[in-house]
Design a protein around this motif. Structure first.
Motif, PDB file in Angstrom:
ATOM      1  N   LEU A  16       0.836  -1.210   0.000  1.00 45.95           N
ATOM      2  CA  LEU A  16       0.000   0.000   0.000  1.00 45.95           C
ATOM      3  C   LEU A  16       0.869   1.258   0.000  1.00 45.95           C
ATOM      4  CD1 LEU A  16      -2.918  -0.939   2.429  1.00 45.95           C
ATOM      5  CD2 LEU A  16      -3.055  -0.524  -0.031  1.00 45.95           C
ATOM      6  N   THR A  17       1.947   1.221   0.759  1.00 47.65           N
ATOM      7  CA  THR A  17       2.850   2.382   0.771  1.00 47.65           C
ATOM      8  C   THR A  17       3.473   2.568  -0.602  1.00 47.65           C
ATOM      9  OG1 THR A  17       3.352   1.873   3.061  1.00 47.65           O
ATOM     10  CG2 THR A  17       4.807   3.438   1.972  1.00 47.65           C
ATOM     11  N   MET A  18       3.897   1.458  -1.177  1.00 46.76           N
ATOM     12  CA  MET A  18       4.488   1.537  -2.521  1.00 46.76           C
ATOM     13  C   MET A  18       3.473   2.094  -3.517  1.00 46.76           C
ATOM     14  SD  MET A  18       6.716  -1.874  -3.078  1.00 46.76           S
ATOM     15  CE  MET A  18       8.344  -2.073  -2.395  1.00 46.76           C
ATOM     16  N   ALA A  19       2.225   1.640  -3.386  1.00 47.09           N
ATOM     17  CA  ALA A  19       1.186   2.113  -4.311  1.00 47.09           C
ATOM     18  C   ALA A  19       0.998   3.618  -4.151  1.00 47.09           C
ATOM     19  CB  ALA A  19      -0.126   1.376  -4.044  1.00 47.09           C
ATOM     20  N   ALA A  20       1.014   4.092  -2.906  1.00 42.98           N
ATOM     21  CA  ALA A  20       0.833   5.528  -2.669  1.00 42.98           C
ATOM     22  C   ALA A  20       1.993   6.321  -3.266  1.00 42.98           C
ATOM     23  CB  ALA A  20       0.721   5.792  -1.169  1.00 42.98           C
ATOM     24  N   VAL A  21       3.208   5.823  -3.053  1.00 41.06           N
ATOM     25  CA  VAL A  21       4.379   6.529  -3.594  1.00 41.06           C
ATOM     26  C   VAL A  21       4.357   6.467  -5.129  1.00 41.06           C
ATOM     27  CG1 VAL A  21       6.909   6.593  -3.666  1.00 41.06           C
ATOM     28  CG2 VAL A  21       5.758   6.082  -1.525  1.00 41.06           C
ATOM     29  N   ALA A  22       3.985   5.299  -5.662  1.00 41.82           N
ATOM     30  CA  ALA A  22       3.933   5.148  -7.129  1.00 41.82           C
ATOM     31  C   ALA A  22       2.918   6.122  -7.729  1.00 41.82           C
ATOM     32  CB  ALA A  22       3.575   3.715  -7.498  1.00 41.82           C
ATOM     33  N   LEU A  23       1.771   6.243  -7.082  1.00 42.29           N
ATOM     34  CA  LEU A  23       0.739   7.155  -7.582  1.00 42.29           C
ATOM     35  C   LEU A  23       1.241   8.599  -7.527  1.00 42.29           C
ATOM     36  CD1 LEU A  23      -2.169   7.414  -8.589  1.00 42.29           C
ATOM     37  CD2 LEU A  23      -2.887   7.701  -6.221  1.00 42.29           C
ATOM     38  N   ALA A  24       1.892   8.942  -6.422  1.00 42.28           N
ATOM     39  CA  ALA A  24       2.421  10.308  -6.282  1.00 42.28           C
ATOM     40  C   ALA A  24       3.453  10.599  -7.368  1.00 42.28           C
ATOM     41  CB  ALA A  24       3.044  10.479  -4.901  1.00 42.28           C
ATOM     42  N   LEU A  25       4.311   9.633  -7.632  1.00 46.77           N
ATOM     43  CA  LEU A  25       5.336   9.839  -8.656  1.00 46.77           C
ATOM     44  C   LEU A  25       4.731   9.849 -10.055  1.00 46.77           C
ATOM     45  CD1 LEU A  25       8.408  10.294  -8.343  1.00 46.77           C
ATOM     46  CD2 LEU A  25       7.331   9.503  -6.281  1.00 46.77           C
ATOM     47  N   PHE A  26       3.647   9.100 -10.237  1.00 49.02           N
ATOM     48  CA  PHE A  26       2.934   9.123 -11.516  1.00 49.02           C
ATOM     49  C   PHE A  26       2.371  10.533 -11.739  1.00 49.02           C
ATOM     50  CE2 PHE A  26      -0.917   8.786 -14.025  1.00 49.02           C
ATOM     51  CZ  PHE A  26      -0.531   7.979 -15.084  1.00 49.02           C
ATOM     52  N   ILE A  27       1.721  11.056 -10.704  1.00 47.81           N
ATOM     53  CA  ILE A  27       1.147  12.411 -10.805  1.00 47.81           C
ATOM     54  C   ILE A  27       2.261  13.425 -11.029  1.00 47.81           C
ATOM     55  CG2 ILE A  27      -0.055  14.217  -9.492  1.00 47.81           C
ATOM     56  CD1 ILE A  27      -1.624  11.918  -8.123  1.00 47.81           C
TER      57      ILE A  27
END
Lengths: 240, 386
Positions: B20-31
């Motif tokens: 979940l943390t990775m997903a949050a960071v991945a989404l932030a970096l995607f944005i």
């Protein structure tokens, strides 16, 4: 024979605000190679504090701790860590194994701090696991092992670096009768056959009986030989 | 690093939380990657070289949206230092009712070539002649041609979003840019202005008149003359050089860029907090294990590095997923947005690199405080008693 460890007039006082609590007062103790000492005493007598000071986890308010002619009082945290790594093997009451690591990896952990080839690490871990009788459980995780087996893994981890002294804090405190005997037998082997020096804190007279010497603490003081003579619990052979 | 496997095992001790943390960071970096790409696209668009020998005549109060009468055209070319004048309009179009929008510039083929010689040279001479000849002709940017697999000579239908009408156009040529400055034309279309005027039944109205002057030294006097001349007429005009128009766009895009910077900062700061919390939680949970490690000889520095590396691993894996995800999404599927000009969003490798570096920084910063605290754990307190 020279002692490998000298506790010289060690005192420890805890100060919390205006409350001053003396825990150890002028403790002297010489530990010789091959000694097997049981530290006994009532709760609050300073056993654990003395053990912490011996193992470099705590520092005395006054006095000195000398191992192999070198004082450890005043060493910084990094040097103390290295000193512990080379000189002390810990056996905890609650085992404290890493749940995410297998038995092999738990025992290997201290060796990772040495410059040692993987093959040699494996050989040493296998040898240690064989000594504690768990060579068939090498890939098991702590949750897959019984309490006694976990304590034996803990012992294997403690001896893997061939430390100067093995420190045990109530090593049988969490074990059932049968496992207690297994672990104490193992201590006998480590001391009697392999010549390891052991200092063990225990409340259990049955465990203390396995030691060669019993040192008794009372109110922060080690009983002297006269006081010991009056206290039959200081002679392992008189323990029932 | 012999203890790397220990870090890996700790990393996935609580898989759900780590993922979940990775997903949050991945989404932030995607944005972040997406926003940076938009910002870069805006930079490219406003960086196109201005030409001081061209001026735009627009309605004074309404700008290009308010139309000027076509009769001005004939008068404009008679001003001193004006070599040529051409009308220009624009409409936002789509192919079918799809989600891709393109700007179609409405131009008079004959005079457009005189005012914008570079742009008209983006097609072959033969193709441009055809564009002049065919009333419903259209020149289409190379990228659009490729996207829809069109060929010269094809009849295509474009929907105008402003006037709710459908243009049936014949492709006369392909706009191919040979330099970076005119690259925007590859995502645009040039439609015959006369044809469109007739189609929407709005003859005689023009959004912009572009004038080509005989030299940059006369620009100011031409502007003054035009403004003075039309100040008494029914439609007052404003005259701007091409660079001034671009500057206006720059200030417009600067605002967008500021918003993007603020959003990017907020996103990254928020994710930094999330990661700090996760790593702090994770280290708090294993205080005893860390204490044991310290007891058996791990130095405070080793403990600190192990936790920092663990945090960096989480963020770098997530960062790679986020930035590379954006890279493949935009660079293969493509994203085009029209903001007056058409912007093509392509994720540059430099943005991917920046995203990955930022993810490393997020991991290092977020890991450091919990790692420092862990390295200072008091072994005795953590284990209660030895």
């Amino acid at each position: 024979m020279d002692p490998i460890l000298r506790i010289i007039h060690v005192s420890k006082t805890y100060i919390q605000g205006e409350v001053i609590t003396p825990v150890l007062e002028g403790v002297n103790l010489d530990v010789f190679p091959g000694d097997y000492i049981a530290l006994m005493g009532p709760s609050g007598s300073g056993k654990s504090t003395l053990l912490n000071i011996i193992s470099g986890l705590d520092s005395p308010t006054s006095g000195d701790v000398i191992m192999n002619s070198e004082s450890i009082v005043g060493l910084n945290e990094t040097r103390l860590s290295r000193w512990r790594h080379e000189n002390i093997g810990f056996i905890f009451q609650s085992y404290h194994l890493m749940p995410v690591l297998s038995a092999f990896e738990n025992v290997e952990l201290p060796l990772l701090l040495f410059e040692m080839p993987r093959k040699e690490r494996r050989e040493r871990v296998e040898a240690a696991m064989s000594i504690v009788g768990l060579d068939d459980r090498i890939d098991y995780f702590p949750r897959q092992l019984s309490g006694g087996q976990q304590q034996r893994v803990c012992i294997a981890r403690a001896i893997i670096t061939d430390p100067t002294i093995i420190i045990g804090d109530e090593p049988t405190g969490n074990l059932d009768y049968r496992s207690t005997d297994d672990v104490l037998e193992l201590f006998d082997i480590l001391n009697g056959e392999l010549g390891k020096t052991i200092i063990m804190v225990t409340h259990d007279p049955h465990a203390a009986k396995h030691a060669k010497t019993i040192e008794k603490l009372e109110k922060g003081r080690l009983l002297n030989s006269e006081e010991k003579a009056l206290d039959n619990t200081s002679d392992p052979h008189l323990l029932t | 690093m012999k203890w790397f496997h220990v870090i890996l095992k700790n990393l996935f001790r609580n898989r759900r939380r780590t993922i979940l943390t990775m997903a949050a960071v991945a989404l932030a970096l995607f944005i972040f990657t997406m926003l940076q790409t938009i910002m870069t696209a805006l930079d490219i668009s406003v960086a196109k070289g201005p030409g001081e020998t061209r001026v735009a005549v627009i309605e004074k109060y309404g700008g290009p949206r308010t139309q000027l009468p076509i009769s001005y055209w004939r008068r404009l070319v008679r001003f001193d230092h004006v070599i040529s004048a051409t009308p220009m309009g624009y409409t936002v179009t789509s192919v079918g009712w799809g989600d891709e929008y393109y700007v179609a510039l409405l131009v008079d083929p004959e005079t457009y070539r005189e005012v914008f010689p570079t742009a008209s040279r983006m097609v072959t001479g033969e193709q441009y002649q055809q564009f002049e000849k065919v009333r419903n002709g259209v020149l289409v940017g190379l990228e659009i041609m490729r996207k829809y697999d069109w060929n010269v000579g094809d009849i295509i239908k474009l929907k105008s979003l402003q006037h709710k009408t459908t243009m049936e156009l014949q492709i006369c040529g392909v706009l191919i840019s040979n330099d970076r400055e005119n690259q925007q034309f590859e995502t645009q279309m040039l439609v015959n202005w006369n044809y469109y005027e007739g189609l929407i039944d709005n003859p005689g109205k023009v959004n912009i008149f572009w004038l080509r002057l005989d030299g940059p030294g006369n620009t100011l006097s031409v502007i003054n003359n035009l403004v003075n001349y039309y100040s008494a007429g029914p439609y007052e005009v404003s005259v701007e050089t091409e660079s001034s128009m671009l500057n206006r766009l720059t200030s417009y895009t600067a605002t967008i860029q500021l918003i993007i910077r603020v959003i990017s900062t907020v996103v990254l700061f928020t994710i930094l907090m999330v990661t700090v919390n996760t790593i702090a939680l994770s280290t708090r949970e294993r205080r005893k294990e860390i204490a044991v490690m310290k007891a058996i000889g791990f130095t405070p520095n080793t403990v600190l590095w192990m936790i920092v590396i663990e945090a960096v691993l989480i963020s770098i894996i997530a960062g790679l997923i986020g930035t590379m995800g954006a890279y493949f999404l935009f660079n293969t599927k493509g994203l085009t947005i029209s903001l007056g000009l058409t912007f093509d969003f392509l994720v540059r490798p430099s943005i991917v690199a920046a995203g990955i570096l930022i993810s490393i920084a997020i991991g290092a910063i977020s890991g450091f405080i919990p790692a420092y605290n862990a390295s200072k754990i008091n072994v005795i307190k953590a284990l209660h008693n030895l």
